[in-house]
Design a protein around this motif. Structure first.
Motif, PDB file in Angstrom:
ATOM      1  N   THR A 112       0.834  -1.201   0.000  1.00  0.00           N
ATOM      2  CA  THR A 112       0.000   0.000   0.000  1.00  0.00           C
ATOM      3  C   THR A 112       0.869   1.251   0.000  1.00  0.00           C
ATOM      4  N   LEU A 113       1.950   1.227   0.766  1.00  0.00           N
ATOM      5  CA  LEU A 113       2.851   2.385   0.814  1.00  0.00           C
ATOM      6  C   LEU A 113       3.559   2.614  -0.520  1.00  0.00           C
ATOM      7  N   VAL A 114       3.972   1.545  -1.162  1.00  0.00           N
ATOM      8  CA  VAL A 114       4.623   1.671  -2.469  1.00  0.00           C
ATOM      9  C   VAL A 114       3.635   2.231  -3.491  1.00  0.00           C
ATOM     10  N   LYS A 115       2.389   1.760  -3.473  1.00  0.00           N
ATOM     11  CA  LYS A 115       1.360   2.286  -4.379  1.00  0.00           C
ATOM     12  C   LYS A 115       1.079   3.756  -4.109  1.00  0.00           C
ATOM     13  N   ALA A 116       1.235   4.187  -2.861  1.00  0.00           N
ATOM     14  CA  ALA A 116       1.001   5.583  -2.498  1.00  0.00           C
ATOM     15  C   ALA A 116       2.196   6.476  -2.842  1.00  0.00           C
ATOM     16  N   GLY A 117       3.309   5.884  -3.329  1.00  0.00           N
ATOM     17  CA  GLY A 117       4.446   6.680  -3.771  1.00  0.00           C
ATOM     18  C   GLY A 117       5.651   6.671  -2.860  1.00  0.00           C
ATOM     19  N   PHE A 118       5.569   5.993  -1.729  1.00  0.00           N
ATOM     20  CA  PHE A 118       6.681   5.979  -0.780  1.00  0.00           C
ATOM     21  C   PHE A 118       7.715   4.922  -1.170  1.00  0.00           C
ATOM     22  N   THR A 119       8.952   5.147  -0.764  1.00  0.00           N
ATOM     23  CA  THR A 119      10.027   4.185  -0.991  1.00  0.00           C
ATOM     24  C   THR A 119      10.720   3.914   0.334  1.00  0.00           C
ATOM     25  N   LYS A 120      11.247   2.716   0.445  1.00  0.00           N
ATOM     26  CA  LYS A 120      11.978   2.344   1.658  1.00  0.00           C
ATOM     27  C   LYS A 120      13.457   2.565   1.379  1.00  0.00           C
ATOM     28  N   THR A 121      14.114   3.336   2.232  1.00  0.00           N
ATOM     29  CA  THR A 121      15.528   3.648   2.026  1.00  0.00           C
ATOM     30  C   THR A 121      16.340   3.188   3.225  1.00  0.00           C
ATOM     31  N   LYS A 122      17.562   2.824   2.933  1.00  0.00           N
ATOM     32  CA  LYS A 122      18.463   2.356   3.978  1.00  0.00           C
ATOM     33  C   LYS A 122      19.345   3.519   4.431  1.00  0.00           C
ATOM     34  N   TYR A 123      19.538   3.624   5.725  1.00  0.00           N
ATOM     35  CA  TYR A 123      20.450   4.614   6.280  1.00  0.00           C
ATOM     36  C   TYR A 123      21.293   3.929   7.356  1.00  0.00           C
ATOM     37  N   TYR A 124      22.368   4.599   7.740  1.00  0.00           N
ATOM     38  CA  TYR A 124      23.314   3.987   8.677  1.00  0.00           C
ATOM     39  C   TYR A 124      23.482   4.858   9.914  1.00  0.00           C
ATOM     40  N   GLU A 125      23.530   4.206  11.061  1.00  0.00           N
ATOM     41  CA  GLU A 125      23.817   4.871  12.327  1.00  0.00           C
ATOM     42  C   GLU A 125      25.059   4.219  12.928  1.00  0.00           C
ATOM     43  N   TYR A 126      25.894   5.038  13.511  1.00  0.00           N
ATOM     44  CA  TYR A 126      27.124   4.525  14.114  1.00  0.00           C
ATOM     45  C   TYR A 126      26.852   4.047  15.529  1.00  0.00           C
ATOM     46  N   ASP A 127      27.266   2.829  15.840  1.00  0.00           N
ATOM     47  CA  ASP A 127      27.116   2.238  17.165  1.00  0.00           C
ATOM     48  C   ASP A 127      28.469   2.332  17.875  1.00  0.00           C
ATOM     49  N   ASP A 128      28.541   3.170  18.911  1.00  0.00           N
ATOM     50  CA  ASP A 128      29.792   3.370  19.638  1.00  0.00           C
ATOM     51  C   ASP A 128      30.262   2.100  20.346  1.00  0.00           C
ATOM     52  N   VAL A 129      29.345   1.312  20.842  1.00  0.00           N
ATOM     53  CA  VAL A 129      29.694   0.111  21.592  1.00  0.00           C
ATOM     54  C   VAL A 129      30.356  -0.921  20.669  1.00  0.00           C
ATOM     55  N   LYS A 130      29.778  -1.149  19.511  1.00  0.00           N
ATOM     56  CA  LYS A 130      30.318  -2.133  18.572  1.00  0.00           C
ATOM     57  C   LYS A 130      31.359  -1.530  17.629  1.00  0.00           C
ATOM     58  N   SER A 131      31.476  -0.221  17.618  1.00  0.00           N
ATOM     59  CA  SER A 131      32.393   0.500  16.725  1.00  0.00           C
ATOM     60  C   SER A 131      32.147   0.142  15.258  1.00  0.00           C
ATOM     61  N   GLU A 132      30.863   0.180  14.885  1.00  0.00           N
ATOM     62  CA  GLU A 132      30.512  -0.094  13.494  1.00  0.00           C
ATOM     63  C   GLU A 132      29.219   0.634  13.137  1.00  0.00           C
ATOM     64  N   TYR A 133      28.978   0.729  11.846  1.00  0.00           N
ATOM     65  CA  TYR A 133      27.746   1.320  11.358  1.00  0.00           C
ATOM     66  C   TYR A 133      26.681   0.243  11.223  1.00  0.00           C
ATOM     67  N   LEU A 134      25.497   0.553  11.711  1.00  0.00           N
ATOM     68  CA  LEU A 134      24.378  -0.375  11.634  1.00  0.00           C
ATOM     69  C   LEU A 134      23.397   0.131  10.581  1.00  0.00           C
ATOM     70  N   GLY A 135      23.013  -0.743   9.666  1.00  0.00           N
ATOM     71  CA  GLY A 135      22.051  -0.375   8.625  1.00  0.00           C
ATOM     72  C   GLY A 135      20.624  -0.465   9.146  1.00  0.00           C
ATOM     73  N   LYS A 136      19.849   0.572   8.892  1.00  0.00           N
ATOM     74  CA  LYS A 136      18.437   0.598   9.283  1.00  0.00           C
ATOM     75  C   LYS A 136      17.613   1.060   8.086  1.00  0.00           C
ATOM     76  N   TRP A 137      16.307   0.788   8.120  1.00  0.00           N
ATOM     77  CA  TRP A 137      15.417   1.144   7.020  1.00  0.00           C
ATOM     78  C   TRP A 137      14.348   2.110   7.508  1.00  0.00           C
ATOM     79  N   LYS A 138      13.942   3.017   6.611  1.00  0.00           N
ATOM     80  CA  LYS A 138      12.804   3.902   6.914  1.00  0.00           C
ATOM     81  C   LYS A 138      12.101   4.266   5.627  1.00  0.00           C
ATOM     82  N   TRP A 139      10.829   4.632   5.762  1.00  0.00           N
ATOM     83  CA  TRP A 139      10.025   5.023   4.613  1.00  0.00           C
ATOM     84  C   TRP A 139      10.210   6.503   4.322  1.00  0.00           C
ATOM     85  N   LYS A 140      10.339   6.815   3.047  1.00  0.00           N
ATOM     86  CA  LYS A 140      10.442   8.223   2.594  1.00  0.00           C
ATOM     87  C   LYS A 140       9.454   8.466   1.495  1.00  0.00           C
TER      88      LYS A 140
END
Length: 140
Positions: A112-140
């Motif tokens: 339904t979201l794709v039909k409404a024009g939204f796309t799911k995009t991946k973004y990265y947040e840095y995790d200080d504890v693991k010392s790495e970037y974690l990939g997350k998804w959100k709708w835009k």
């Protein structure tokens, strides 16, 4: 006596001005309400953030019509409404100028979201504890 006439003139002018503002506001609200009833388009909108403008705040949202992103604002400035999906009604002839959001949360599926024009995009947040970037998804 002269001072009494000035006060009387001021009071009359003040009440006439106040009455004019009230009548104009009621007329404008009624006209906008009637215009809103003519909106036949419906889609899904995503609330983005609370924007401050001077002393006032309002809720920013977006929706898509014919793959074109349209931004809007609502007088509600509640942070609990941000990053959620809601129904948007719009004017089929002029969606950029005529639209409003109905603040009853929707739980749409990804198709339904794709039909409404939204796309799911991946973004990265840095995790200080693991010392790495974690990939997350959100709708835009």
């Amino acid at each position: 006596m002269k001072q009494y006439n000035k006060l009387k003139y001021f009071i009359v002018t003040f009440f006439i001005s106040l009455l004019s503002v009230i009548v104009f506001t009621e007329y404008r609200d009624k006209r906008n309400h009637e215009y809103g009833k003519t909106f036949k388009g419906e889609t899904i909108g995503l609330t983005l953030r609370i924007k401050k403008s001077g002393k006032s705040s309002f809720l920013r949202y977006c929706f898509y019509v014919d793959n074109k992103k349209i931004l809007g604002g609502a007088a509600k400035a509640d942070h609990n409404l941000v990053n959620k999906f809601y129904k948007v009604r719009y004017d089929l002839n002029n969606p950029e100028k005529g639209h409003f959001i109905i603040l009853r949360e929707l739980k749409p599926d990804s198709m339904t979201l794709v039909k409404a024009g939204f796309t799911k995009t991946k973004y990265y947040e840095y995790d200080d504890v693991k010392s790495e970037y974690l990939g997350k998804w959100k709708w835009k």
